[in-house]
Scaffold this motif. Structure first.
Motif, short mmCIF file in Angstrom:
data_model
loop_
_atom_site.label_atom_id
_atom_site.label_comp_id
_atom_site.label_asym_id
_atom_site.label_seq_id
_atom_site.Cartn_x
_atom_site.Cartn_y
_atom_site.Cartn_z
N ARG A 1 0.87 -1.30 0.00
CA ARG A 1 -0.01 -0.01 0.12
C ARG A 1 0.96 1.30 0.12
O ARG A 1 0.71 2.27 -0.76
N ASP A 2 1.98 1.26 0.67
CA ASP A 2 2.63 2.54 0.81
C ASP A 2 3.55 2.52 -0.38
O ASP A 2 3.76 3.94 -0.79
N ASN A 3 3.99 1.52 -1.26
CA ASN A 3 4.69 1.70 -2.17
C ASN A 3 3.80 2.36 -3.37
O ASN A 3 4.17 3.10 -4.09
N ALA A 4 2.83 1.75 -3.36
CA ALA A 4 1.58 2.14 -4.54
C ALA A 4 1.43 3.67 -4.26
O ALA A 4 1.13 4.42 -5.39
N ASN A 5 0.74 4.04 -2.98
CA ASN A 5 0.76 5.39 -2.41
C ASN A 5 1.50 6.39 -3.04
O ASN A 5 1.48 7.50 -3.44
#
Length: 466
Positions: free
Chosen positions: A226-230
């Motif tokens: 999630r953090d990487n995509a965000n």
């Protein structure tokens, strides 16, 4: 006054209130701390509930209609309330937390299953509504909608496969249990999509959207993904190269702007400067990932409030599909048989017209039912009381303030009922449950629904057909 102007004004005011909520609550969390953010969100939620209730009770009374003026007072009061709480919680001594705010905190922290499962249910409703609408447009309007659905489905599936590919190339470790669940849910998603397309009980657009939603849930389940995509999405919007590629303004226009801006800056009232500084600070404190998740949840919830009433009415008159008027078959022969067939065709046409008139009467009869319209009206009237908890919960998750262990009541314990903690993150656990529940509901819908390739289904069976 013009009703359209009134609706437009209300829409603008609702948008302004939503912007105030989006900007002020993150500022309370980042500047004042977690307690300040929770107290502020609880205060504005209660304030809206009280003012909306007072407005609803006094709207039809001509002597008390002036009370509605206080409803719009909160547009001005929200920045003042925020400043008050920021001053209160910025002191050296830690303020005492109020009892009602503690109850609000308990509700926000433990509302993960409510918001997660509700998001999946509303998303499934939206997916099916889109699929049924495209089927109806293809059957009754134009075959071009089939091409549009194929292009949209192909783009959606390609995007979902790309994000699945990122899971395997990123340096992220997924444990054995997570990998097994991931493979099982993806296999089930592909199987349900193919079954819906082949059997005609679903459509390719439904299958592609369901696949995209499951991929989104997978990214929300694993914080690293999630953090990487965000971060990737944030870089797209904050990339400075995009500004370089914008063509420069002409010298005449740039000189005019450089002359006007200092004049405006010197003559703008101080109150407007303060408002500009407030907006500037609020935007810098706004978490982009939270804004994306919040936008998706609110959109899915709002779409469900539009879809559920339509499904309610379709269950009341399931045979209300307006049939096409059969074409009158004319023959070159003037035999008795042809006259008889023409008479039968006219009879069928009259019966069809009578069916349409009876359908309209049924709609008028059931559209006057009070319960569904009252419920939907209440949802719209008190929608900020749903928006504020959802937004607060996402901000608490962003700041890492939610529970890290799954808790449940052990009613069969030897010492009576007690709370048992499991070393499982609640957000991860309820995301797995949400994916399984969504796929199960879609499977039950496919097993119980009829073939709707012809565009005749629960949502669109009462739409007008030319």
């Amino acid at each position: 006054m013009n009703p359209q102007l009134i609706r437009f004004t209300r829409s603008v005011l609702s948008l302004v209130y939503l912007i105030l909520i989006i900007l002020s609550i993150p500022l309370a969390f980042d500047v004042g701390g977690i307690d300040c953010g929770l107290t502020f969100s609880f205060t504005i939620c209660v304030l809206y509930f009280v003012l909306a209730t007072a407005r609803s009770l006094t709207r039809k009374n001509k002597y008390l209609r002036w009370v509605s003026v206080f409803y719009y007072f909160q547009y001005i009061a929200i920045p003042s309330i925020l400043t008050l709480f920021l001053s209160y919680y910025s002191g050296k001594t830690k303020p005492r937390k109020f009892y009602v705010v503690e109850l609000w905190t308990i509700f926000i922290v433990n509302s993960t299953p409510i918001f997660t499962i509700l998001e999946g249910f509303c998303s499934l409703l939206s997916i099916q509504a889109i699929g049924q609408t495209v089927s109806w447009l293809t059957a009754y309007k134009s075959d071009s909608w089939l091409i549009v659905s194929l292009i949209a489905s192909g783009s959606t599936i390609t995007g979902g496969l790309y994000f699945l590919y990122r899971i395997y190339v990123l340096p992220i470790t997924i444990d054995l249990v997570g990998s097994s669940l991931l493979g099982s849910l993806l296999t089930l998603t592909f199987g349900l999509g193919l079954f819906g397309i082949v059997s005609g009980k679903g459509s390719i657009i439904e299958s592609s959207l369901l696949f995209a939603y499951i991929v989104r849930c997978i990214y929300e389940t694993f914080p690293q993904l999630r953090d990487n995509a965000n971060q990737a999405i944030t870089d797209i919007f904050t990339n400075t190269r995009l500004l370089v590629e914008i063509p420069m303004l002409s010298p005449h226009l740039s000189n005019t702007i450089s002359t006007i801006l200092p004049f405006l800056a010197a003559n703008v009232p101080a109150s407007f400067r303060t408002m500009y500084e407030f907006l500037n600070v609020s935007i810098t404190k706004l978490p982009i990932p939270v804004l994306f998740n919040f936008s998706y949840r609110i959109t899915s919830f709002f779409a469900a409030t539009k879809i559920i009433p339509a499904l309610y009415h379709s269950t009341l008159y399931p045979s209300a599909s307006p049939p096409r008027t059969p074409s009158l078959v004319r023959s070159r022969e003037t035999s008795t048989a042809s006259i008889t067939s023409m008479s039968l065709s006219r009879s069928e046409s009259n019966n069809s017209q009578a069916s349409i008139h009876s359908t309209r009467n049924m709609r008028q009869q059931f559209s006057s039912d009070k319960p569904p319209s009252t419920i939907v009206r209440l949802i719209y009237s008190y929608s900020p009381c749903i928006i504020i908890p959802v937004y607060t919960h996402l901000l608490m998750s962003y700041h890492g303030e939610l529970a890290t262990h799954l808790k449940f009541w052990d009613v069969f314990g030897s010492g009576g009922s007690s709370i048992v903690q499991l070393p499982i993150h609640p957000v991860k656990f309820w995301n797995w449950v949400n994916m399984g529940t969504t796929l199960l509901l879609y499977l039950l819908e496919l097993m119980g629904s009829n073939n709707h390739i012809d565009g005749n289904n629960a949502l669109t069976n009462h739409w007008k057909v030319d």
